[in-house]
Scaffold this active site. Structure first.
Site, PDB file in Angstrom:
ATOM      1  N   SER A  27      75.466  81.851  31.432  1.00 21.38           N
ATOM      2  CA  SER A  27      74.959  82.143  30.090  1.00 21.38           C
ATOM      3  C   SER A  27      75.553  81.147  29.103  1.00 21.38           C
ATOM      4  O   SER A  27      76.779  80.972  29.059  1.00 21.38           O
ATOM      5  CB  SER A  27      75.375  83.569  29.716  1.00 21.38           C
ATOM      6  OG  SER A  27      75.073  83.823  28.368  1.00 21.38           O
TER       7      SER A  27
ATOM      8  N   HIS B 235      75.925  81.024  25.808  1.00 19.39           N
ATOM      9  CA  HIS B 235      76.727  81.359  24.619  1.00 19.39           C
ATOM     10  C   HIS B 235      78.184  81.689  24.936  1.00 19.39           C
ATOM     11  O   HIS B 235      78.988  81.852  24.030  1.00 19.39           O
ATOM     12  CB  HIS B 235      76.062  82.463  23.797  1.00 19.39           C
ATOM     13  CG  HIS B 235      76.081  83.831  24.397  1.00 19.39           C
ATOM     14  ND1 HIS B 235      76.813  84.860  23.853  1.00 19.39           N
ATOM     15  CD2 HIS B 235      75.450  84.363  25.471  1.00 19.39           C
ATOM     16  CE1 HIS B 235      76.620  85.969  24.569  1.00 19.39           C
ATOM     17  NE2 HIS B 235      75.791  85.680  25.546  1.00 19.39           N
TER      18      HIS B 235
ATOM     19  N   GLY C 214      72.360  85.295  30.729  1.00 18.97           N
ATOM     20  CA  GLY C 214      72.992  85.804  31.941  1.00 18.97           C
ATOM     21  C   GLY C 214      72.287  87.045  32.476  1.00 18.97           C
ATOM     22  O   GLY C 214      72.141  87.213  33.689  1.00 18.97           O
TER      23      GLY C 214
ATOM     24  N   GLN D  70      81.309  84.409  33.094  1.00 20.99           N
ATOM     25  CA  GLN D  70      82.615  84.238  32.448  1.00 20.99           C
ATOM     26  C   GLN D  70      83.414  83.092  33.079  1.00 20.99           C
ATOM     27  O   GLN D  70      84.604  82.954  32.807  1.00 20.99           O
ATOM     28  CB  GLN D  70      83.433  85.537  32.514  1.00 20.99           C
ATOM     29  CG  GLN D  70      82.813  86.690  31.736  1.00 20.99           C
ATOM     30  CD  GLN D  70      82.811  86.485  30.220  1.00 20.99           C
ATOM     31  OE1 GLN D  70      83.504  85.599  29.698  1.00 20.99           O
ATOM     32  NE2 GLN D  70      82.043  87.279  29.501  1.00 20.99           N
TER      33      GLN D  70
ATOM     34  N   ASN E  13      84.399  90.273  33.254  1.00 18.77           N
ATOM     35  CA  ASN E  13      84.300  90.083  31.800  1.00 18.77           C
ATOM     36  C   ASN E  13      85.246  90.983  31.015  1.00 18.77           C
ATOM     37  O   ASN E  13      85.540  90.698  29.865  1.00 18.77           O
ATOM     38  CB  ASN E  13      82.856  90.304  31.333  1.00 18.77           C
ATOM     39  CG  ASN E  13      82.272  91.598  31.839  1.00 18.77           C
ATOM     40  OD1 ASN E  13      82.211  91.832  33.044  1.00 18.77           O
ATOM     41  ND2 ASN E  13      81.854  92.448  30.933  1.00 18.77           N
TER      42      ASN E  13
ATOM     43  N   THR F  58      56.684  79.091  27.447  1.00 15.16           N
ATOM     44  CA  THR F  58      57.113  77.784  26.947  1.00 15.16           C
ATOM     45  C   THR F  58      58.635  77.735  26.857  1.00 15.16           C
ATOM     46  O   THR F  58      59.259  78.652  26.320  1.00 15.16           O
ATOM     47  CB  THR F  58      56.481  77.524  25.562  1.00 15.16           C
ATOM     48  OG1 THR F  58      55.064  77.633  25.697  1.00 15.16           O
ATOM     49  CG2 THR F  58      56.844  76.142  25.033  1.00 15.16           C
TER      50      THR F  58
ATOM     51  N   CYS G  21      78.353  94.558  25.170  1.00 18.12           N
ATOM     52  CA  CYS G  21      77.100  95.316  25.219  1.00 18.12           C
ATOM     53  C   CYS G  21      77.334  96.796  25.408  1.00 18.12           C
ATOM     54  O   CYS G  21      76.428  97.602  25.242  1.00 18.12           O
ATOM     55  CB  CYS G  21      76.157  94.754  26.275  1.00 18.12           C
ATOM     56  SG  CYS G  21      76.939  94.550  27.842  1.00 18.12           S
TER      57      CYS G  21
HETATM   58  N1  PLP Z   1      77.401  88.909  33.076  1.00 17.98           N
HETATM   59  C1  PLP Z   1      78.619  88.908  32.539  1.00 17.98           C
HETATM   60  C2  PLP Z   1      79.817  88.889  33.429  1.00 17.98           C
HETATM   61  C3  PLP Z   1      78.773  88.906  31.151  1.00 17.98           C
HETATM   62  O1  PLP Z   1      79.994  88.906  30.609  1.00 17.98           O
HETATM   63  C4  PLP Z   1      77.611  88.918  30.339  1.00 17.98           C
HETATM   64  C5  PLP Z   1      77.712  88.984  28.866  1.00 17.98           C
HETATM   65  O2  PLP Z   1      78.609  89.581  28.321  1.00 17.98           O
HETATM   66  C6  PLP Z   1      76.360  88.902  30.962  1.00 17.98           C
HETATM   67  C7  PLP Z   1      76.288  88.904  32.338  1.00 17.98           C
HETATM   68  C8  PLP Z   1      75.086  88.896  30.159  1.00 17.98           C
HETATM   69  O3  PLP Z   1      74.858  87.627  29.620  1.00 17.98           O
HETATM   70  P1  PLP Z   1      73.847  87.444  28.384  1.00 17.98           P
HETATM   71  O4  PLP Z   1      74.580  87.913  27.161  1.00 17.98           O
HETATM   72  O5  PLP Z   1      73.586  85.981  28.322  1.00 17.98           O
HETATM   73  O6  PLP Z   1      72.629  88.212  28.695  1.00 17.98           O
END
Ligand code: PLP
Length: 379
Positions: free
Chosen positions: A198, A200, A69, A178, A150, A236, A323
């Site tokens: 994203s 995961h 993401g 999200q 998020n 790649t 994060c």
């Molecule tokens: N954007 C939002 C709203 C998110 O919640 C997150 C991850 O927590 C991201 C972007 C970043 O995604 P990634 O972990 O794949 O870099």
């Protein structure tokens, strides 16, 4: 362990693992190679792209595979800024509650001469289309407003903002990290120019995502090198992870008619239970919200301590963005909503997944009640 932090990352779906294994094993070729081993990998990549396009309501060529993401957000904004600058437009409008992947890209662009307007949300955590409209200027190149926040889980009026942008000739990006795989979503129906996702967050592997850019727009490369992804992203391709992402998205979207109502039932059970605690406040109450995200503030409690004790009690949750975990300051999201410090310091996010059960929700409520009472007595 009760895992209630799916907005940070979700467990890998079995469908994703099954799709990945052959590409980590016998189908190991480089999709750019012209021999049969390479072409077998290229076919798997094309199949994953087609599968993603079907699940997202876009065309395969609109998809650029990224490392997640964050990269998709960076690339969307850099592309929008470059397109704007080419026609003399150097103003960008963004919601104040965006993920750091958006906000810090904008900060970098502002150092390169772009003007940035942050649009605050209302008290419910929603960036209203009308507020976005007021921020537009003749030189506005692009608007970026996320689909679902998020931290609070509040849904943003992305379609309304996209329509507004379309009418005003402004490019529109939505960070749907999200939302993708968690809510019905169609790129074509939403009518944005860029959408980030994203893997995961919906049961795919970490370190993989996608930028969807409207047909006719070539994303500006962030990485230079080979001609992969039609020149939009050199390097790649991570074929196994991409196949895992496509399988996870397909499975997640197929299950939506069951998972959305099930998650909403769990979410409402959690909200009802936590609302009964003294000095507890649901963040963004009254606003539409993502099916699995619940955010509460407990006055007079430090969220770091609460999370630590919850973890000891076997409950994984977070204060908001993974994060930014460990930051002692209240989040930029709560600050921009005007949540008073006394509440913002006691923030907790529970983000639920399909494997959570009503018994787990009751156990979370019990654990929070016991810990919050203890902390307040000791505090
Ligand atoms: N954007 C939002 C709203 C998110 O919640 C997150 C991850 O927590 C991201 C972007 C970043 O995604 P990634 O972990 O794949 O870099």
């Amino acid at each position: 362990m009760i895992y209630a932090d799916h907005a940070a990352t979700a467990p890998l779906r079995p469908e994703a693992l099954a799709a990945m294994l052959p590409l980590l094993g016998e189908n190991f070729g480089n999709p750019s190679s012209t021999h049969s081993a390479g072409q077998a990998a290229a076919r798997a990549l094309a199949a994953a792209r087609g599968e993603m396009a079907a699940a997202l309501g876009c065309i395969a060529r609109e998809i650029t595979f990224t490392s997640g993401g964050t990269e998709a957000d960076n690339q969307a904004l850099r592309t929008a800024a470059a397109l704007g600058a080419a026609s003399g437009k150097r103003h960008l409008v963004v919601g104040a509650i965006e993920h750091p992947a958006v906000l810090r890209t904008l900060a970098a662009l502002s150092e390169q001469g772009f003007a940035v307007t942050l649009v605050p949300p209302d008290a419910q955590g929603v960036v209203r289309a009308q507020a976005v409209a007021q921020a537009l200027r003749p030189d506005t190149a692009a608007v970026s407003v996320m689909y679902a926040n998020n931290e609070t889980g509040t849904l943003q009026p992305a379609a309304e903002i996209a329509a507004l942008c379309r009418a005003r000739g402004v490019l529109c990006h939505t960070d749907a990290v999200q939302a993708a795989g968690q809510l019905p979503l169609s790129f074509a129906a939403l009518d944005v120019d860029f959408l980030s996702l994203s893997a995961h967050k919906f049961g795919g592997p970490k370190g993989t995502g996608a930028l969807i850019a409207r047909r006719g727009i070539t994303p500006v490369p962030l990485l230079y090198g080979g001609r992969q992804e039609r020149g939009a992203r050199a390097g790649t391709e991570n074929t196994a992870a991409i196949a895992g992402m496509a399988a996870a998205l397909t499975a997640a979207c197929r299950a939506l008619p069951q998972t959305v109502p099930a998650l909403i039932a769990l979410r409402e059970r959690l909200i009802a239970g936590l609302s009964k605690l003294p000095a507890a406040r649901l963040t963004g109450g009254g606003a539409p919200r993502a099916p699995g995200i619940v955010h509460f503030c407990f006055a007079g409690v430090e969220s770091e301590t609460l999370l630590l004790l919850l973890d000891e009690a076997g409950v994984c949750a977070s204060a908001g963005s993974a994060c930014e975990a460990g930051a002692l300051e209240p989040s930029h999201v709560l600050r921009s909503m005007g949540v008073p410090e006394i509440w913002a310091h006691g923030a907790v996010r529970f983000s639920l997944g399909a494997e959570n059960t009503p018994a787990e929700i009751d156990a979370i409520i019990c654990a929070v009640r016991e810990i919050v009472t203890r902390l307040r007595e000791n505090g």
